[in-house]
Design an enzyme around this catalytic site. Structure first.
Site, mmCIF file in Angstrom:
data_model
loop_
_atom_site.group_PDB
_atom_site.id
_atom_site.type_symbol
_atom_site.label_atom_id
_atom_site.label_comp_id
_atom_site.label_asym_id
_atom_site.label_seq_id
_atom_site.Cartn_x
_atom_site.Cartn_y
_atom_site.Cartn_z
ATOM 1 N N PHE A 125 0.872 -1.178 0.000
ATOM 2 C CA PHE A 125 0.000 0.000 0.000
ATOM 3 C C PHE A 125 0.904 1.221 0.000
ATOM 4 O O PHE A 125 1.611 1.481 0.985
ATOM 5 C CB PHE A 125 -0.864 -0.049 1.262
ATOM 6 C CG PHE A 125 -1.895 1.041 1.425
ATOM 7 C CD1 PHE A 125 -3.133 0.944 0.820
ATOM 8 C CD2 PHE A 125 -1.648 2.132 2.244
ATOM 9 C CE1 PHE A 125 -4.117 1.918 1.031
ATOM 10 C CE2 PHE A 125 -2.605 3.103 2.461
ATOM 11 C CZ PHE A 125 -3.841 3.006 1.844
ATOM 12 N N GLU A 129 4.592 9.627 1.429
ATOM 13 C CA GLU A 129 5.700 10.168 0.640
ATOM 14 C C GLU A 129 6.711 10.853 1.561
ATOM 15 O O GLU A 129 6.382 11.174 2.714
ATOM 16 C CB GLU A 129 5.168 11.162 -0.396
ATOM 17 C CG GLU A 129 4.207 10.522 -1.385
ATOM 18 C CD GLU A 129 3.817 11.453 -2.521
ATOM 19 O OE1 GLU A 129 4.273 12.621 -2.532
ATOM 20 O OE2 GLU A 129 3.044 11.011 -3.397
ATOM 21 N N PHE A 158 8.514 4.504 3.227
ATOM 22 C CA PHE A 158 8.049 3.613 4.295
ATOM 23 C C PHE A 158 6.958 2.662 3.793
ATOM 24 O O PHE A 158 5.935 2.470 4.456
ATOM 25 C CB PHE A 158 7.550 4.413 5.503
ATOM 26 C CG PHE A 158 8.584 5.318 6.108
ATOM 27 C CD1 PHE A 158 9.812 4.819 6.516
ATOM 28 C CD2 PHE A 158 8.331 6.667 6.257
ATOM 29 C CE1 PHE A 158 10.781 5.653 7.077
ATOM 30 C CE2 PHE A 158 9.288 7.513 6.813
ATOM 31 C CZ PHE A 158 10.512 7.005 7.220
ATOM 32 N N ILE A 159 7.200 2.054 2.633
ATOM 33 C CA ILE A 159 6.217 1.158 2.030
ATOM 34 C C ILE A 159 6.566 -0.281 2.412
ATOM 35 O O ILE A 159 7.494 -0.880 1.866
ATOM 36 C CB ILE A 159 6.160 1.336 0.500
ATOM 37 C CG1 ILE A 159 6.002 2.815 0.140
ATOM 38 C CG2 ILE A 159 5.039 0.485 -0.071
ATOM 39 C CD1 ILE A 159 4.818 3.495 0.801
ATOM 40 N N ARG A 245 -6.650 0.638 11.223
ATOM 41 C CA ARG A 245 -6.415 1.149 12.579
ATOM 42 C C ARG A 245 -6.833 0.135 13.626
ATOM 43 O O ARG A 245 -6.264 0.101 14.727
ATOM 44 C CB ARG A 245 -7.126 2.494 12.743
ATOM 45 C CG ARG A 245 -6.362 3.604 12.049
ATOM 46 C CD ARG A 245 -7.127 4.891 11.891
ATOM 47 N NE ARG A 245 -6.293 5.834 11.128
ATOM 48 C CZ ARG A 245 -6.764 6.781 10.346
ATOM 49 N NH1 ARG A 245 -8.063 6.959 10.214
ATOM 50 N NH2 ARG A 245 -5.930 7.582 9.688
ATOM 51 N N GLU A 365 -0.257 4.460 10.206
ATOM 52 C CA GLU A 365 -1.705 4.449 9.989
ATOM 53 C C GLU A 365 -2.379 5.665 10.630
ATOM 54 O O GLU A 365 -3.518 5.615 11.071
ATOM 55 C CB GLU A 365 -2.371 3.165 10.511
ATOM 56 C CG GLU A 365 -1.605 1.883 10.308
ATOM 57 C CD GLU A 365 -1.222 1.603 8.873
ATOM 58 O OE1 GLU A 365 -1.105 2.546 8.076
ATOM 59 O OE2 GLU A 365 -1.013 0.435 8.547
ATOM 60 N N SER A 368 -0.816 9.708 16.517
ATOM 61 C CA SER A 368 -1.738 10.019 17.618
ATOM 62 C C SER A 368 -2.402 11.369 17.409
ATOM 63 O O SER A 368 -3.589 11.553 17.728
ATOM 64 C CB SER A 368 -0.988 10.000 18.946
ATOM 65 O OG SER A 368 -0.589 8.684 19.289
#
Length: 383
Positions: A125, A129, A158-159, A245, A365, A368
């Site tokens: 997913f 970026e 961070f894929i 989440r 995801e 906070s």
């Protein structure tokens, strides 16, 4: 492990118990080595696939095992208790396949999802970026129409799973001036010309859940690979993240369960002045606070899960579950390490790994801070 929770069924328990046995036998023994050597958690895909885990988010019509979202969440808790890196890899796979399930048409679902459900294919997913995480207006990856194709150019960061995925769902701007309404989603096979994937990032925790930088240089993707109409990609991403989440909350619950169990065992066994630590009121109160926060996270997560399973809106509840659980696990793992004293700070014990694994859960995801904004919008009556 006790899966007796409000809203769960005997079938849910049986599925989660089978996954928990696999996690204890296959995942837990390798977790420390996976962390130390940054081994890829994809080594566990065959075993997980045999249990149906890789397709638990998909319906039977698309090759999934036909389990409830509750059984899936309980299974992720069991996996995370043994190895958070493996849970992270599975979660990234669910992100990619959920995007096709939610945003795609019947033909796309039939083409791409059954072999993901079986574990033959891995998904990724690609939303984040280098300069654009949670804010769609900052997205710089673009997709330009060229006849029956799109040319996609940009960099994603961070894929997870990118190096071993059969395809990535890539989010790109088809209208650079339209903000979120200009974002579209595309199924991008990993082997297309113009795609470069970096070496794995050197991560602080979940080191077996490999994450990469992905560069796309004029990658030609058929228009038939676009998910939905132009400009609907961000809506798809947000619906996917509502689901994921809860996956993050499950990871937090599993890691916290492991930390609390380790702390209780240590308190019963460690002697101070000839008496177990467990006899000390200060230690008892620490354990009580850890258990209290853990159970509160369980309650929030199960509430959000019940809404999801009933087909009701659950965006705000998913955000609350993710926020509380991700912050709870930071507290619980830190207190567990404290109870272990100097031993907890060594690599001979699992606590320092659990502390490092837990830290990312407050970031990916949606951080906070993002979750608090989502919750506040719900309180204020916004969308």
């Amino acid at each position: 492990m006790n899966f007796q929770r409000l809203g769960t069924t005997a079938d849910d328990h049986a599925i989660a118990d089978a996954v928990a046995r696999f996690a204890d036998d296959a995942l837990a023994p390798l977790a420390q080595r996976m962390d130390e050597e940054a081994l890829s958690a994809t080594c566990h895909v065959p075993g997980l696939s045999a249990l149906g885990v890789m397709g638990m988010n998909l319906p039977e019509a698309l090759g999934g095992p036909g389990v409830t979202p509750t059984a899936m969440l309980l299974s992720l808790v069991a996996i995370s208790r043994a190895c958070a890196a493996t849970s992270s890899m599975i979660g990234a796979h669910y992100l990619g396949t959920d995007a096709v399930l939610i945003g795609g048409d019947d033909a796309q679902r039939q083409q791409w999802l059954p072999r993901c459900a079986s574990g033959e294919w891995l998904a990724a997913f690609a939303l984040t970026e280098p300069r654009g995480g949670s804010h769609p207006a900052d997205m710089r990856t673009r997709a330009v129409r060229d006849g029956d194709d799109y040319l996609i150019t940009g960099v994603k960061h961070f894929i997870s799973n990118a190096a071993e995925a059969r395809f990535m769902v890539v989010f790109a701007k088809t209208d650079m001036d339209a903000g979120a309404r200009g974002v579209s989603a595309f199924i991008v096979p990993r082997d297309l010309p113009g795609i470069q994937v970096s070496a794995p990032e050197k991560l602080m925790g979940i080191r077996g859940g490999h994450a990469f930088e992905v560069s796309l240089d004029g990658v030609r993707v058929p228009a038939s690979h676009r998910l939905g109409a132009e400009g609907t990609g961000f809506k798809t991403a947000m619906k996917v993240l509502d689901n994921s989440r809860l996956d993050v909350a499950a990871t937090a619950l599993g890691v916290a369960e492991a930390a609390l169990a380790a702390a209780a065992q240590w308190a019963n066994q460690r002697l101070v002045g000839g008496e177990p630590l467990a006899t000390k009121q200060g230690i008892q109160w620490k354990l009580a606070d850890m258990k209290l926060r853990l159970e509160a996270s369980w309650a929030l997560t199960m509430q959000a899960l019940a809404l999801r399973q009933a087909g009701q809106p659950f965006t705000q509840h998913s955000a609350m579950a993710k926020l509380h659980a991700s912050e709870m696990v930071g507290f619980v793992t830190d207190e567990a390490l404290q109870i272990h004293g100097g031993y907890g700070y060594t690599r001979e014990m699992p606590l320092e790994r659990l502390v490092r694994d837990a830290r990312i859960l407050r970031i990916y995801e949606g951080s906070s801070e993002v979750q608090r904004s989502i919750i506040a919008r719900g309180v204020l009556g916004g969308s």
